[in-house]
Design an enzyme around this catalytic site. Structure first.
Site, PDB file in Angstrom:
ATOM      1  N   GLU A  99       4.246 -27.947 -31.262  1.00  0.00           N
ATOM      2  CA  GLU A  99       3.699 -27.749 -29.917  1.00  0.00           C
ATOM      3  C   GLU A  99       2.406 -28.535 -29.689  1.00  0.00           C
ATOM      4  OE1 GLU A  99       3.413 -23.557 -29.156  1.00  0.00           O
ATOM      5  OE2 GLU A  99       5.578 -23.256 -29.330  1.00  0.00           O
ATOM      6  N   GLU A 154      11.956 -22.793 -32.583  1.00  0.00           N
ATOM      7  CA  GLU A 154      11.235 -21.522 -32.379  1.00  0.00           C
ATOM      8  C   GLU A 154      11.829 -20.843 -31.153  1.00  0.00           C
ATOM      9  OE1 GLU A 154       7.013 -21.721 -32.982  1.00  0.00           O
ATOM     10  OE2 GLU A 154       6.658 -20.184 -31.453  1.00  0.00           O
TER      11      GLU A 154
END
Length: 919
Positions: A404, A479
């Site tokens: 991220e 995720e």
């Protein structure tokens, strides 16, 4: 031969920077600039007698009180700060000439490593293993070595609980000067045709001598039963001071493959022979397996399509912070395997080596993740460190470069990723590389299409759109989910900051368990999922803050107690029949009112009974499951699961009476008596009939006898502020946990558990005798070895207490007396003076302190702060005890030693270590 010794035992520890007087004199500044001249807590003379003694792995953060005012929610409100570690140890004179390497498996966070008064290494990542070569700086024999580590945990790398301290193992490895290099073995099995494999082995030989050597390298493969299945011999020459990579191919027919269901491991013995002598032997565990990814049908292990059923996990556990014993690493992997998981994402960092060892043994695939998205020299060094350490593990099947990152969809991020990929592929071209992205996947100049796989963090509705644009790019849910639940709770309550367990509470960016798995499992081109998270973890108490101190994301709580979603994943991920009742049946005062009950099952139909009366029978959609509102009355609630019309599974819950005592379950049957083995001990409240009491919250206390210690406790309550570093803990919804570790004693452990209003319970944990792991013992004595000595031998007796001008660096010479007699004194006549200063602590003052000269000879006068303490003639070297007399010893004393010598003395002067002891 190679020795690998544990350095975990008996470190001195100080939390915070020790108070020290500021030294600004020329002498202090001049000395500090010299090799070995470090002063203060990193120096040999620093008095650490009043510091704590700790064992590694060690995490000081979770042992501190929670701090709401100054604490950070993301870190779980635990303070961090700065800590110092010191370990003094001796090396055998037989070790002279060997290569000596310290291995630090992990320090949180930034670390400076000092050795014998010099800084040898700085490490800038709390998750990176690193080494320190101490060969040139080591002392042997009587003189102890001083290893000091300053840990700066004020620096953070993540937004979760990271712990603080030397929280993984430390090792000392001794090898011959000609040896197999550290991480110098890479085993890369390559499949051929018709069940044949070539075991490609690259072995790096290091020659630290001053002459070329002729070597023989034997590489031998053994299977689990010890049978040798392959062996190759290579020979050649390695130049002085050089490293040489030797490549061998060892053929093997039909090896037993490493698989998630049958994790067969082999051992490679690498034997280095020079002049007919075996100088080094290294053992490497590895496995035979193939991995392949297809953009249409996903992941293949040994040519078998395998849906990735994974979880993301941080590395802390209840009771021990991030300082997990090896046994708890294995406990966590086993809990995930029992759930049906086949993959583990190390979020968001390189894990402890022992976790990967457990994954190898138990058959758990691993996504190994890099912590820092960084293509600088330091960033690439950390990345390369991960690859060279872990590339022999068959469990490791993916490398993740980042998580991220704001630059993930930009041209800059694309260039960074390309450079990082090149660094990895140079060391290991066999494993696919990805980044875990939460955006930017549709950008043409981003990172999504330059990695081998694109990782989707959430973006549950974006799989089809991305595939349409990039049909040849494999996809994985790196995720997913981010659902909330609180173990054993079935009514959400914002005021108490708890969630129900019906798979309907989730983060704004996340999905329910059922939504996410349906999306992934119905798309063959999505190779699988890594759920956020397998276990609750300290910190990041989303969506709440105080009093929540840990997360609500886990499929299990921080202890590894299953939440109800654990059984939903079993229903999705396991083949055998699964049937679990979501809820309990202890609702006093709710008689006649409805209670929500839900099934987690992979059965076709479920029948629900209350007190043997059929309430309903319903077909089950695997992705939807089913729930009922049942009017509560005490008794037995029973479910029956059917497949093809046949009863295949039953489950029931009963109304329990008040708690009477506890039931104890241990992770394994016994502990090894090596002082390192540890296990989880789970405690459950039960009534007089042995039924679990899911509403009991009473305080429990624990005591232990025999060869064990309680490392810590926990209960999985995300809002609990009771200390983990304790011998008591409240039950949370009927459960709590202890972490028990063995001692090096052949005596069984007797654990006694008591609770408010409950009958005490006793549980015996057998301790099995095993060979103790070789370790480096610590030395407690305080040494003062860097002495000043007059450079000129005086013909007449000088004043032994003469003042030394602060800038005089030339008429006095600094010597380390532990190296033995000075050559310049042999055959000489006259007088020499030794001078030193040493701090004296209050504890030492009260303990009848004395100086201990390990070896000294001559016509000796010893003064302390100008006062004569002892006069003695020793014609031959002897040890000497000198009481530190005087009504008031100063906090720092000046020691002067005047020695008269004659030309016929064999070995005059101070010629061995000097220490301060107490009686």
């Amino acid at each position: 031969m190679r020795e690998r010794l544990s350095m975990d035992r008996d470190w001195r520890f100080h939390l915070g920077d020790p108070v020290q007087a500021k030294e600004s004199s020329h002498k202090a500044v001049y000395g500090l600039a010299k090799a070995g001249g470090i002063r203060g807590p990193a120096g040999m003379e620093w008095n650490d007698n009043e510091w704590d003694t700790v064992q590694l792995p060690h995490d000081w953060s979770y042992q501190q009180p929670l701090d709401r005012e100054n604490g950070v929610p993301d870190f779980g409100y635990y303070p961090r700060g700065i800590g110092w570690y010191r370990k003094k140890f001796k090396l055998d004179p037989a070790d002279q000439g060997k290569q000596l390497l310290l291995e630090f498996d992990g320090i949180a966070t930034h670390a400076a490593v000092y050795f014998n008064g010099s800084i040898l290494e700085r490490n800038f990542c709390g998750y990176t293993s690193f080494t320190v070569d101490i060969t040139d700086r080591a002392y042997f024999g009587d003189q102890p070595n001083l290893l000091v580590v300053k840990v700066d945990a004020t620096v953070s790398e993540g937004w979760w609980y990271e712990g603080a301290g030397i929280y993984r193992h430390v090792w000392l490895t001794k090898t011959a000067p000609v040896h197999i290099a550290h991480r110098g073995i890479w085993v890369n099995p390559i499949r051929q045709e018709a069940g044949r494999w070539l075991t490609n082995v690259e072995t790096t030989i290091r020659n630290e001598t001053e002459a070329a050597v002729e070597y023989q390298l034997i590489s031998r493969v053994e299977q689990a039963d010890g049978n040798i299945v392959a062996e190759e011999l290579a020979s050649g020459s390695c130049a002085a001071g050089q490293s040489l990579a030797v490549t061998q191919d060892l053929p093997i027919e039909h090896p037993a493959l490493w698989d998630v269901d049958a994790p067969h491991l082999y051992k490679l013995y690498s034997i280095l022979v020079v002049n007919g002598e075996e100088l080094d032997t290294a053992v490497t565990n590895y496995g035979y397996r193939t991995i392949r990814i297809c953009p249409d049908t996903g992941f293949y292990l040994n040519d078998r399509p395998l849906k990735i059923k994974g979880t993301c996990n941080h590395q802390d556990h209840a009771g021990v912070g991030v300082a997990l014993p090896d046994g708890i690493q294995e406990y966590r992997i086993r809990r995930l395997k029992e759930m049906g998981s086949n993959a583990y994402r190390c979020a968001h960092h390189n894990p402890a080596p022992e976790l990967l060892d457990a994954c190898d043994r138990l058959g758990m695939l691993v996504m190994n993740e890099n912590r820092n998205f960084d293509s600088s020299r330091e960033g690439l060094r950390q990345l390369e460190n991960m690859v060279t350490r872990d590339r022999n593990h068959p469990s490791v099947v993916f490398y993740s470069l980042f998580n991220e990152e704001p630059l993930q969809g930009t041209p800059i991020g694309r260039k960074m990723v390309k450079r990082m990929i090149r660094a990895v592929k140079k060391l290991d071209p066999t494993r696919p590389i990805l980044g875990a992205m939460h955006g930017g996947v549709m950008e043409d100049e981003g990172a999504a299409d330059v990695t081998d796989i694109v990782g989707f963090n959430y973006m549950n509705g974006g799989y089809d759109k991305f595939r349409e644009k990039h049909p040849n790019q494999p996809i994985i849910g790196s995720e997913t989910v981010s659902a909330f639940s609180t173990r054993g709770n079935y009514i959400s309550d914002d005021s108490r900051q708890i969630f129900d367990s019906y798979d309907r509470e989730k983060a704004s960016w996340g999905n329910s368990v059922r939504e996410s798995w349906k999306t992934i499992n119905t798309r063959d081109f999505v190779m699988g999922t890594f759920v956020w998270t397998g276990f609750d973890y300290r910190g990041e108490p989303t969506p709440y803050e105080w009093p929540s101190v840990s997360t609500h994301f886990g499929i299990m709580d921080t202890c590894g107690f299953a939440k109800d979603s654990y059984y939903l994943y079993q229903a999705f991920w396991r083949d055998e029949p699964v049937l679990h009742i979501v809820g309990h049946w202890n609702w006093p005062g709710r008689e006649g009112r409805q209670v929500k009950i839900m099934a987690h099952t992979n059965c076709d139909e479920v029948a629900l009974y209350l007190n043997d009366v059929l309430i309903d029978r319903q077909p089950i959609d695997i992705y939807e499951q089913y729930e009922w509102d049942v009017v509560y009355e005490p008794g037995t609630l029973r479910m029956e699961g059917y497949k093809g019309g046949q009863l295949v599974k039953a489950a029931e819950i009963q109304t329990a009476d008040e708690a009477h005592t506890v039931r104890v379950e241990t992770q394994k049957l016994a502990l090894s008596g090596d002082g390192r083995d540890a296990m989880a001990v789970n405690v459950y409240a039960v009534d007089g009939q042995g039924r679990f009491v899911p509403t009991e919250q009473c305080k429990m206390s624990f005591s232990i006898k025999g060869s064990g210690v309680i490392l810590g406790v926990g209960n999985g309550d995300p809002n609990c502020h009771e200390p983990d570093y304790a011998a008591e803990r409240s039950l949370f919804n009927g459960c709590c946990q202890l972490i028990v570790q063995s001692k090096v004693v052949e005596e069984d452990i007797v654990l006694t558990i008591e609770g408010d209003g409950l009958q005490p319970a006793s549980h015996v944990i057998p301790v099995q005798p095993v060979e103790e792991l070789p370790f480096v013992p610590s030395v407690d004595e305080r040494y003062i070895n860097n002495w000043l000595i007059t450079q000129e031998i005086a013909a007449e007796r000088p004043d032994p207490n003469v003042m030394i001008h602060p800038t005089d660096m030339n008429s006095w010479e600094m010597v380390d007396v532990s190296f033995g007699a000075l050559q310049m004194l042999r055959g000489a006549s006259g007088y020499v003076t030794y001078r030193n200063q040493a701090p004296i602590s209050d504890v030492e003052k009260s303990g009848r302190p004395y100086l201990w000269f390990h070896s000294i000879s001559g016509d000796i006068e010893i003064y302390v702060d100008g006062r004569l303490q002892l006069r003695q003639f020793l014609p031959w070297p002897e040890n000497l005890e000198v009481p530190l007399l005087g009504a008031e010893l100063k906090d720092q004393i000046t020691i002067s030693v005047l020695i008269g010598i004659t030309s016929d003395m064999y070995s005059p002067g101070i010629q061995g270590s000097v220490s301060i002891r107490t009686k």
